[in-house]
Enzyme design. Structure first.
Site, PDB file in Angstrom:
ATOM      1  N   LYS A  92       1.202  -0.900   0.240  1.00 14.64           N
ATOM      2  CA  LYS A  92       0.102   0.034   0.336  1.00 14.64           C
ATOM      3  C   LYS A  92       0.631   1.357  -0.070  1.00 14.64           C
ATOM      4  O   LYS A  92       1.982   1.138   0.641  1.00 14.64           O
ATOM      5  CB  LYS A  92      -0.271   0.187   0.982  1.00 14.64           C
ATOM      6  CG  LYS A  92      -1.953   0.850   1.027  1.00 14.64           C
ATOM      7  CD  LYS A  92      -3.583  -0.547   0.649  1.00 14.64           C
ATOM      8  CE  LYS A  92      -4.649   0.917   0.247  1.00 14.64           C
ATOM      9  NZ  LYS A  92      -5.178  -0.199  -0.778  1.00 14.64           N
ATOM     10  N   ASP A 102      -6.478   4.422  -4.760  1.00 14.21           N
ATOM     11  CA  ASP A 102      -6.790   4.405  -3.679  1.00 14.21           C
ATOM     12  C   ASP A 102      -8.462   5.590  -3.186  1.00 14.21           C
ATOM     13  O   ASP A 102      -8.379   6.194  -4.115  1.00 14.21           O
ATOM     14  CB  ASP A 102      -6.887   3.386  -2.351  1.00 14.21           C
ATOM     15  CG  ASP A 102      -7.148   3.256  -1.183  1.00 14.21           C
ATOM     16  OD1 ASP A 102      -8.138   2.260  -1.384  1.00 14.21           O
ATOM     17  OD2 ASP A 102      -6.646   3.684  -0.092  1.00 14.21           O
ATOM     18  N   GLY A 133     -24.866   3.505  -4.779  1.00 15.89           N
ATOM     19  CA  GLY A 133     -23.530   4.055  -5.572  1.00 15.89           C
ATOM     20  C   GLY A 133     -22.857   2.701  -6.696  1.00 15.89           C
ATOM     21  O   GLY A 133     -23.263   2.121  -7.616  1.00 15.89           O
ATOM     22  N   VAL A 153     -21.099   0.417  -6.788  1.00 21.61           N
ATOM     23  CA  VAL A 153     -21.473  -1.351  -6.147  1.00 21.61           C
ATOM     24  C   VAL A 153     -23.062  -1.362  -5.756  1.00 21.61           C
ATOM     25  O   VAL A 153     -23.648  -2.211  -6.712  1.00 21.61           O
ATOM     26  CB  VAL A 153     -20.330  -1.356  -5.297  1.00 21.61           C
ATOM     27  CG1 VAL A 153     -20.382  -2.972  -4.997  1.00 21.61           C
ATOM     28  CG2 VAL A 153     -19.353  -1.574  -5.983  1.00 21.61           C
ATOM     29  N   GLY A 154     -23.857  -1.008  -5.235  1.00 22.73           N
ATOM     30  CA  GLY A 154     -24.404  -0.993  -4.614  1.00 22.73           C
ATOM     31  C   GLY A 154     -26.032  -0.964  -5.975  1.00 22.73           C
ATOM     32  O   GLY A 154     -26.843  -1.672  -5.777  1.00 22.73           O
ATOM     33  N   ILE A 173     -27.651   8.142   1.204  1.00 23.43           N
ATOM     34  CA  ILE A 173     -28.053   9.773   2.075  1.00 23.43           C
ATOM     35  C   ILE A 173     -27.999  10.940   0.653  1.00 23.43           C
ATOM     36  O   ILE A 173     -27.897  11.792   1.027  1.00 23.43           O
ATOM     37  CB  ILE A 173     -26.439   9.904   2.791  1.00 23.43           C
ATOM     38  CG1 ILE A 173     -24.823   9.935   1.509  1.00 23.43           C
ATOM     39  CG2 ILE A 173     -26.513   9.411   3.635  1.00 23.43           C
ATOM     40  CD1 ILE A 173     -23.782  10.415   2.419  1.00 23.43           C
ATOM     41  N   ALA A 175     -18.858  -2.642   0.945  1.00 24.77           N
ATOM     42  CA  ALA A 175     -18.296  -1.947   1.861  1.00 24.77           C
ATOM     43  C   ALA A 175     -16.617  -2.313   2.560  1.00 24.77           C
ATOM     44  O   ALA A 175     -16.848  -3.872   3.130  1.00 24.77           O
ATOM     45  CB  ALA A 175     -19.024  -1.222   3.120  1.00 24.77           C
ATOM     46  N   ASN A 176     -16.025  -1.729   3.007  1.00 20.74           N
ATOM     47  CA  ASN A 176     -14.497  -2.105   3.343  1.00 20.74           C
ATOM     48  C   ASN A 176     -14.521  -1.955   4.920  1.00 20.74           C
ATOM     49  O   ASN A 176     -15.485  -1.093   5.078  1.00 20.74           O
ATOM     50  CB  ASN A 176     -13.515  -0.819   2.519  1.00 20.74           C
ATOM     51  CG  ASN A 176     -12.892  -1.246   1.699  1.00 20.74           C
ATOM     52  OD1 ASN A 176     -12.668  -3.112   1.234  1.00 20.74           O
ATOM     53  ND2 ASN A 176     -12.780  -0.771   0.464  1.00 20.74           N
TER      54      ASN A 176
HETATM   55  P1  NAD Z   1     -19.337   5.299  -4.301  1.00 17.95           P
HETATM   56  O1  NAD Z   1     -18.995   6.084  -3.373  1.00 17.95           O
HETATM   57  O2  NAD Z   1     -19.676   4.781  -6.105  1.00 17.95           O
HETATM   58  O3  NAD Z   1     -21.361   4.593  -3.690  1.00 17.95           O
HETATM   59  C1  NAD Z   1     -21.049   4.709  -1.908  1.00 17.95           C
HETATM   60  C2  NAD Z   1     -23.178   5.394  -1.717  1.00 17.95           C
HETATM   61  O4  NAD Z   1     -23.021   5.020  -0.451  1.00 17.95           O
HETATM   62  C3  NAD Z   1     -23.597   6.237  -2.780  1.00 17.95           C
HETATM   63  O5  NAD Z   1     -23.930   6.731  -3.473  1.00 17.95           O
HETATM   64  C4  NAD Z   1     -23.261   7.290  -1.491  1.00 17.95           C
HETATM   65  O6  NAD Z   1     -24.300   8.944  -1.385  1.00 17.95           O
HETATM   66  C5  NAD Z   1     -23.437   6.376  -0.288  1.00 17.95           C
HETATM   67  N1  NAD Z   1     -23.207   6.451   1.254  1.00 17.95           N
HETATM   68  C6  NAD Z   1     -22.128   6.746   1.878  1.00 17.95           C
HETATM   69  N2  NAD Z   1     -22.660   7.358   2.569  1.00 17.95           N
HETATM   70  C7  NAD Z   1     -24.185   6.145   2.936  1.00 17.95           C
HETATM   71  C8  NAD Z   1     -24.638   6.605   4.611  1.00 17.95           C
HETATM   72  N3  NAD Z   1     -24.033   6.393   5.700  1.00 17.95           N
HETATM   73  N4  NAD Z   1     -26.145   5.429   4.023  1.00 17.95           N
HETATM   74  C9  NAD Z   1     -26.406   5.479   3.020  1.00 17.95           C
HETATM   75  N5  NAD Z   1     -25.823   5.780   2.065  1.00 17.95           N
HETATM   76  C10 NAD Z   1     -24.326   6.299   1.972  1.00 17.95           C
HETATM   77  O7  NAD Z   1     -18.576   3.960  -3.929  1.00 17.95           O
HETATM   78  P2  NAD Z   1     -18.885   2.581  -4.447  1.00 17.95           P
HETATM   79  O8  NAD Z   1     -17.220   2.062  -5.754  1.00 17.95           O
HETATM   80  O9  NAD Z   1     -20.453   1.749  -4.381  1.00 17.95           O
HETATM   81  O10 NAD Z   1     -18.353   2.147  -3.150  1.00 17.95           O
HETATM   82  C11 NAD Z   1     -19.187   1.166  -1.904  1.00 17.95           C
HETATM   83  C12 NAD Z   1     -18.340   0.101  -0.716  1.00 17.95           C
HETATM   84  O11 NAD Z   1     -17.868  -0.968  -1.833  1.00 17.95           O
HETATM   85  C13 NAD Z   1     -17.282   1.449  -0.198  1.00 17.95           C
HETATM   86  O12 NAD Z   1     -16.805   1.169   0.543  1.00 17.95           O
HETATM   87  C14 NAD Z   1     -15.621   1.331  -1.155  1.00 17.95           C
HETATM   88  O13 NAD Z   1     -14.744   1.068  -0.544  1.00 17.95           O
HETATM   89  C15 NAD Z   1     -16.506  -0.521  -1.161  1.00 17.95           C
HETATM   90  N6  NAD Z   1     -15.127  -1.268  -2.398  1.00 17.95           N
HETATM   91  C16 NAD Z   1     -15.458  -1.276  -3.588  1.00 17.95           C
HETATM   92  C17 NAD Z   1     -14.873  -1.445  -4.453  1.00 17.95           C
HETATM   93  C18 NAD Z   1     -15.293  -1.110  -6.359  1.00 17.95           C
HETATM   94  O14 NAD Z   1     -15.276  -1.609  -6.870  1.00 17.95           O
HETATM   95  N7  NAD Z   1     -15.706   0.129  -6.263  1.00 17.95           N
HETATM   96  C19 NAD Z   1     -14.253  -2.661  -4.722  1.00 17.95           C
HETATM   97  C20 NAD Z   1     -14.107  -3.019  -3.319  1.00 17.95           C
HETATM   98  C21 NAD Z   1     -14.900  -2.018  -2.173  1.00 17.95           C
END
Ligand code: NAD
Length: 369
Positions: free
Chosen positions: A78, A113, A180, A182-183, A202, A264-265
């Site tokens: 890292k 990151d 977001g 992933v979700g 949010i 989520a991490n």
């Molecule tokens: P993103 O920023 O695209 O999406 C996150 C979403 O969560 C956003 O829509 C945001 O508004 C929402 N959010 C933030 N705080 C919130 C809360 N308190 N309650 C409800 N919603 C909330 O991120 P992502 O790329 O979709 O990643 C999501 C998670 O997965 C993160 O923890 C990230 O570290 C982890 N992750 C992502 C990847 C990847 O490939 N993108 C890989 C490994 C892990």
């Protein structure tokens, strides 16, 4: 601070100091048993050097486990840059970082990151081949959230297999935190399969966009809830795809689900929350096993980008998770402990393959044998 006590578990720690560009960074290489180290580069205005070092050490160790679990030919590393991503970024700073990475001669690969973007690494790429996760237009593999979301779906399937004896996903109810990158994709797949959903974000625009998509799909079994209400809804599986630390004493008290499986991490506030979940008979899919799709994609770039191959490799999350669940049950240990042992065994069993300094620099796209 006793620096050797802090880094006793790591192979190498490099302190980068380039006054010309203002680069102050730490590269931590934890373990290269499975291959050259990899791990993203975080940029953050750390208050002290110790905070930055601790983050680099902790995150690089986590990467060793994550790589072992994902079965990629990499070890853990890292980088942290001490600086404010909103104010301190320049192309020269990332080129300087690229030079430091290049000086490691292929022992460490990095990419984005928190606080850094693929575009930052387009600058670093001018100095080194050891960059992954770059934009598609520069020969990279593009958006990693696609395989990450697919990995979460495999995680949910494996979880349902253990809980219900079938890996069907469409006849259950899920609570999804975060719509977001992933979700949204996870929620969309579940909806297409006919599942019922509780969702929260949010960002109200993210919810509106998803409700609109639900109408297009023709499955209206979606209910948006606000904030912390997501923890107490009557669902089968909680799918956290936003923040870390959301599994803690307060939330475990109100959870009604039978399992937690999300991207989520660092979902557990502390490791012992994995034990509390186990005692409450809530099956927990360790986050670093489930969210490995993105890592699988960026590490696959070494062979040249290929989305089909990445999706094939991501399937392995299903069997790994089943193995971890079964071992946890047989040994009566938490799934977190089971996952850690699974990774340690994998590293131990491959120790003969690589020696400490065996990773030679090679052209980026060259296939390793
Ligand atoms: P993103 O920023 O695209 O999406 C996150 C979403 O969560 C956003 O829509 C945001 O508004 C929402 N959010 C933030 N705080 C919130 C809360 N308190 N309650 C409800 N919603 C909330 O991120 P992502 O790329 O979709 O990643 C999501 C998670 O997965 C993160 O923890 C990230 O570290 C982890 N992750 C992502 C990847 C990847 O490939 N993108 C890989 C490994 C892990």
């Amino acid at each position: 601070m006793d620096i050797f006590k802090e880094i006793y578990d790591h192979e190498q720690v490099v302190i980068c100091n380039d006054p010309k560009t203002g680069l102050k960074a730490i590269i931590a290489i934890h373990n290269t048993t499975l291959g050259p180290a990899t791990g993203g580069c975080r940029m953050y205005p750390y208050q002290t050097f110790e905070h930055a070092l601790n983050d680099a050490l902790r995150l690089s160790k986590g990467m060793t486990y994550k790589c072992a679990a994902a079965d990629v030919d990499f070890g853990g590393g890292k980088t942290v840059i001490i600086g404010d991503p909103a104010k301190d970024k320049t192309p020269e700073l990332f080129r300087a970082l690229g030079q430091y990475i290049d000086s490691l001669n292929g022992r460490y690969y990095t990419g984005t990151d928190m606080g850094t973007t693929p575009e930052d690494f387009v600058h670093a790429m001018k100095e080194t081949n050891c960059i992954v996760g770059i934009p598609e237009e520069y020969g990279g593999s593009g958006d990693s959230s696609v395989p990450t979301a697919q990995g979460v779906i495999y995680g949910i399937k494996a979880t349902n297999e253990i809980l219900y004896g079938t890996n069907q996903i469409g006849d259950k109810t899920y609570s999804i935190q975060g719509l977001g990158k992933v979700g949204y994709k996870v929620a969309e797949t579940l909806l297409e399969e006919g599942a019922s959903l509780y969702v929260t974000d949010i960002n109200s625009e993210a919810i509106d966009a998803f409700l609109h998509r639900a109408k297009e799909i023709g499955n209206t079994h979606v209910k948006a809830v606000s904030g912390n209400d997501i923890y107490g809804v009557d669902a089968d599986v909680f799918v956290p795809c936003a923040l870390g630390g959301i599994i803690n004493n307060e939330t475990i008290d109100v959870l009604k689900v039978k399992a937690v499986v999300g991207s989520a991490n660092n979902q557990l506030l502390e490791d012992h929350h994995g034990d509390i979940l186990m005692n409450k008979q809530i099956l927990y899919a360790p986050d670093y096993i489930v969210n490995a799709g993105g890592l699988i994609q960026v590490s696959d770039e070494l062979y040249g980008p290929n989305k089909k191959r990445v999706m094939e490799k991501t399937k392995a999350i299903y069997n790994s998770l089943l193995e971890i669940y079964r071992y946890s049950e047989d040994e009566n240990i938490s799934t977190v402990e089971s996952a850690n042992q699974f990774c340690k065994q994998r590293i131990e069993s491959r120790k003969h393959r690589n020696s400490f300094f065996s990773h030679q620099k090679r052209p980026k796209w060259e296939v390793r044998h």
